[in-house]
Scaffold this motif. Structure first.
Motif, PDB file in Angstrom:
ATOM      1  N   HIS A 227       0.969  -1.408  -0.211  1.00 36.31           N
ATOM      2  CA  HIS A 227      -0.586  -0.382  -0.168  1.00 36.31           C
ATOM      3  C   HIS A 227       0.959   1.068  -0.226  1.00 36.31           C
ATOM      4  O   HIS A 227       0.988   2.485  -0.234  1.00 36.31           O
ATOM      5  CB  HIS A 227      -1.127   0.093   1.215  1.00 36.31           C
ATOM      6  CG  HIS A 227      -1.720  -1.172   0.975  1.00 36.31           C
ATOM      7  ND1 HIS A 227      -3.435  -1.282   0.792  1.00 36.31           N
ATOM      8  CD2 HIS A 227      -1.798  -2.476   1.646  1.00 36.31           C
ATOM      9  CE1 HIS A 227      -3.528  -2.438   0.957  1.00 36.31           C
ATOM     10  NE2 HIS A 227      -3.185  -3.407   1.092  1.00 36.31           N
ATOM     11  N   GLY A 228       2.348   1.255  -0.137  1.00 41.81           N
ATOM     12  CA  GLY A 228       2.921   1.845  -0.289  1.00 41.81           C
ATOM     13  C   GLY A 228       2.951   3.079   0.663  1.00 41.81           C
ATOM     14  O   GLY A 228       3.495   4.104   1.007  1.00 41.81           O
ATOM     15  N   LYS A 229       2.786   2.405   2.226  1.00 39.16           N
ATOM     16  CA  LYS A 229       2.753   3.363   3.725  1.00 39.16           C
ATOM     17  C   LYS A 229       4.084   2.504   4.639  1.00 39.16           C
ATOM     18  O   LYS A 229       3.352   0.655   4.951  1.00 39.16           O
ATOM     19  CB  LYS A 229       1.705   3.123   3.940  1.00 39.16           C
ATOM     20  CG  LYS A 229      -0.054   3.480   2.918  1.00 39.16           C
ATOM     21  CD  LYS A 229      -0.935   4.222   3.679  1.00 39.16           C
ATOM     22  CE  LYS A 229      -2.068   4.958   3.388  1.00 39.16           C
ATOM     23  NZ  LYS A 229      -3.357   4.643   2.289  1.00 39.16           N
ATOM     24  N   PRO A 230       4.186   3.656   5.337  1.00 42.19           N
ATOM     25  CA  PRO A 230       4.306   2.872   7.038  1.00 42.19           C
ATOM     26  C   PRO A 230       3.475   1.758   7.389  1.00 42.19           C
ATOM     27  O   PRO A 230       2.420   2.472   7.278  1.00 42.19           O
ATOM     28  CB  PRO A 230       5.351   4.067   7.428  1.00 42.19           C
ATOM     29  CG  PRO A 230       5.076   4.821   6.589  1.00 42.19           C
ATOM     30  CD  PRO A 230       4.098   4.581   5.557  1.00 42.19           C
ATOM     31  N   VAL A 231       4.125   1.283   7.862  1.00 39.28           N
ATOM     32  CA  VAL A 231       3.213  -0.423   9.038  1.00 39.28           C
ATOM     33  C   VAL A 231       2.017   1.007   9.781  1.00 39.28           C
ATOM     34  O   VAL A 231       1.031   0.993  10.154  1.00 39.28           O
ATOM     35  CB  VAL A 231       3.449  -1.178   9.478  1.00 39.28           C
ATOM     36  CG1 VAL A 231       4.083  -0.628  11.068  1.00 39.28           C
ATOM     37  CG2 VAL A 231       2.376  -1.668   9.929  1.00 39.28           C
ATOM     38  N   ILE A 232       2.361   2.426  10.903  1.00 36.87           N
ATOM     39  CA  ILE A 232       1.605   3.502  11.217  1.00 36.87           C
ATOM     40  C   ILE A 232       1.094   3.960  10.825  1.00 36.87           C
ATOM     41  O   ILE A 232       0.164   3.979  11.326  1.00 36.87           O
ATOM     42  CB  ILE A 232       2.399   4.118  12.485  1.00 36.87           C
ATOM     43  CG1 ILE A 232       3.638   4.791  11.195  1.00 36.87           C
ATOM     44  CG2 ILE A 232       3.927   3.486  13.234  1.00 36.87           C
ATOM     45  CD1 ILE A 232       4.587   6.243  11.983  1.00 36.87           C
ATOM     46  N   LEU A 233       1.335   3.928   9.300  1.00 36.32           N
ATOM     47  CA  LEU A 233      -0.641   4.783   8.427  1.00 36.32           C
ATOM     48  C   LEU A 233      -0.951   3.706   8.277  1.00 36.32           C
ATOM     49  O   LEU A 233      -2.141   4.016   8.180  1.00 36.32           O
ATOM     50  CB  LEU A 233       0.731   5.406   7.443  1.00 36.32           C
ATOM     51  CG  LEU A 233       0.769   6.659   7.303  1.00 36.32           C
ATOM     52  CD1 LEU A 233       1.176   7.382   6.445  1.00 36.32           C
ATOM     53  CD2 LEU A 233       0.488   7.667   8.529  1.00 36.32           C
ATOM     54  N   TYR A 234      -0.516   2.364   7.943  1.00 36.47           N
ATOM     55  CA  TYR A 234      -1.538   1.308   7.871  1.00 36.47           C
ATOM     56  C   TYR A 234      -2.290   0.485   8.188  1.00 36.47           C
ATOM     57  O   TYR A 234      -3.386   0.474   7.942  1.00 36.47           O
ATOM     58  CB  TYR A 234      -0.516   0.134   6.656  1.00 36.47           C
ATOM     59  CG  TYR A 234      -0.953  -1.119   5.855  1.00 36.47           C
ATOM     60  CD1 TYR A 234      -1.174  -2.212   6.959  1.00 36.47           C
ATOM     61  CD2 TYR A 234      -2.065  -0.691   4.624  1.00 36.47           C
ATOM     62  CE1 TYR A 234      -1.774  -3.312   5.903  1.00 36.47           C
ATOM     63  CE2 TYR A 234      -2.585  -2.186   4.520  1.00 36.47           C
ATOM     64  CZ  TYR A 234      -2.359  -3.518   5.413  1.00 36.47           C
ATOM     65  OH  TYR A 234      -3.046  -4.259   4.927  1.00 36.47           O
ATOM     66  N   ASP A 235      -1.767   0.204   9.687  1.00 35.02           N
ATOM     67  CA  ASP A 235      -2.419  -0.392  10.387  1.00 35.02           C
ATOM     68  C   ASP A 235      -1.368  -0.214  12.208  1.00 35.02           C
ATOM     69  O   ASP A 235      -1.615  -1.346  12.463  1.00 35.02           O
ATOM     70  CB  ASP A 235      -2.313  -2.300  10.504  1.00 35.02           C
ATOM     71  CG  ASP A 235      -3.100  -2.805  11.542  1.00 35.02           C
ATOM     72  OD1 ASP A 235      -3.785  -3.821  11.383  1.00 35.02           O
ATOM     73  OD2 ASP A 235      -4.109  -1.758  12.635  1.00 35.02           O
TER      74      ASP A 235
END
Ligand SMILES: Nc1ncnc2c1ncn2[C@@H]1O[C@H](COP(=O)(O)OP(=O)(O)OP(=O)(O)O)[C@@H](O)[C@H]1O
Ligand SMILES: Nc1ncnc2c1ncn2[C@@H]1O[C@H](COP(=O)(O)OP(=O)(O)OP(=O)(O)O)[C@@H](O)[C@H]1O
Ligand SMILES: [Mg+2]
Ligand SMILES: [Mg+2]
Lengths: 258, 258
Positions: A227-235
């Motif tokens: 999703h092109g996101k660090p995990v803190i933005l993803y979940d």
């Protein structure tokens, strides 16, 4: 005066890119100004923060390494996380290793660029490829310290002697101040005997340089890059995000203690 | 006339070494005569079959690459598995990439040695490092076919375009006969959405070149190398051993169908 940290281990697939992205993003959440530098021709760090499919002519770290980089534009771009920036890579970087071998000061090419960026950030993290070639050497020469991610398995343990040997050689000839800042256990499954045995050996060898934060195996860390996101933005509620946020807290506590 | 197969994927930690050792050992159990060639400076294949701590002056694949290898001794040694042999590597191989860059026929150095060994084995498997440099290039030029191990995760999927591009370049200029023999899904956890999604994409892209045998994540595969043994010697009843024995059966069935 920002601190420059290489994330390095020539063993493949131990969580270098995942650690660089998620530790940096967690520090940005804690209001630090952080730069990511992608020195891996795979460009996983660049795609992990959603900046891979840009204009074909867009400049990357390759241009800084090959051109005379004491002046001129440095192609740093923003990410989706406030306070987190990236100096991206793309496939052109594959050729850089052979092209740089013939250039003057070939081990110092990246350092020339990093030294011009240092005062604009609190921390700069450099992701490295799984090898001990010229790209990794450039990252080690440009850095103040190294974080070594490693999974608690036999091949990763075996490779440490090579890595420590390389760090010693860089310290003695190219960058005397370089030191191991910390060793991070990743993809950890504490139920297996193998993980317990290897973890014991790592702590014996590195002592308190081993972070007490351990990153568990967590599928969200594998999903976030798609999703092109660090995990803190993803979940942010996932075990993976919690672990990297805890690592960022430990990292800051250790920095203050220095 | 033996078949030469490179096990390659520049993404790190996807199971290249584990696949080369355990597929080769399973074929040796099926009475094939098999040679392993270690082209990774980490020397994980060499230690994975218990042949790492030998005499410091013992010759390795490095000597074949640097010397004129059309004649002279080739340092192949036995393993603990009947019918399985290894051409070992050690850290000296790290320097080979830069040293070979200046030699004539630099992409064909390994092929000169492999062509002298080919008729003594049914199969020769070459383990490669996680990069697309001169060591991997030598392995691809020396091979008839490539097996691509890959874990069902985003970064491994993303790297396939680079790998296929490299294979196309090698086919068009250095080794026209080279082809992808098969794509193997490793460390597989079928419960996760990520694995299911990536597996679907791989099958769309590679069709029936994807082996129907899937290697599950199994801690015995991580433990076996610390005992210097292929998993079929370490724990033949484990899910990991069963999977690689099934892969060997599928491999042989596909060979006969050719
Ligand atoms: N703690 C974790 N739990 C589950 N999956 C993880 C974890 N850390 C990393 N991963 C996944 O494992 C794979 C390897 O991680 P990563 O790519 O970060 O390692 P690397 O050391 O950077 O690899 P390379 O050597 O190829 O550069 C990736 O697919 C990543 O998404
Ligand atoms: N199916 C599996 N289940 C559990 N662990 C595995 C499996 N396959 C490999 N491993 C372990 O995962 C790690 C990575 O595997 P391996 O070293 O074979 O990958 P590689 O692609 O050869 O890595 P590199 O890119 O560094 O050469 C090793 O510690 C290995 O023991
Ligand atoms: Mg990486
Ligand atoms: Mg390997």
């Amino acid at each position: 005066m920002g601190k420059v940290i290489a994330v390095s281990n020539q063993k493949g697939g131990v969580g270098k890119t995942t650690t660089a992205i998620n530790l940096a993003a967690s520090l940005a959440f804690a209001d630090k100004r952080v730069l990511l530098v992608d020195m891996d021709p795979q460009g996983n760090m660049t795609s992990g923060v959603g900046r891979k499919d840009r204009d074909k002519d867009a400049q990357t770290v390759y241009d800084c390494l090959i051109a005379d980089s004491t002046s001129g534009y440095i192609p740093v771009i923003e990410t989706d996380v406030h306070g987190l920036f990236v100096l991206p890579a793309d496939r052109q970087l594959t050729g850089a290793e052979i092209e740089m071998a013939a250039l003057p000061q070939r081990e110092f090419r990246l350092k020339q660029t990093i030294d011009r960026l240092r005062d604009s950030y609190d921390y700069i993290f450099i992701d490295t490829p799984p090898s001990l070639g010229l790209l990794t050497l450039n990252a080690l020469v440009a850095s103040d310290a190294v974080i070594v991610p490693l999974n608690a398995e036999y091949f990763a343990l075996e490779g440490l002697a090579d890595l420590v040997g390389t760090l010693r050689r860089v310290q003695s000839s190219l960058n005397p101040g370089l030191d191991i800042l910390g060793v991070l256990l990743t993809m950890h499954d504490e139920r297996t005997n193998l993980a317990q045995q290897v973890t014991r050996e790592i702590r014996e060898f590195f002592g308190d340089r081993v972070y007490s934060t351990i990153i568990p195996r967590n599928v969200r860390l594998g999903e976030a890059p798609s999703h092109g996101k660090p995990v803190i933005l993803y979940d942010v509620k996932s075990k993976g995000a919690e672990a990297y946020l805890a690592l960022a807290r430990e990292f800051i506590t250790r920095e203050h203690a220095l």
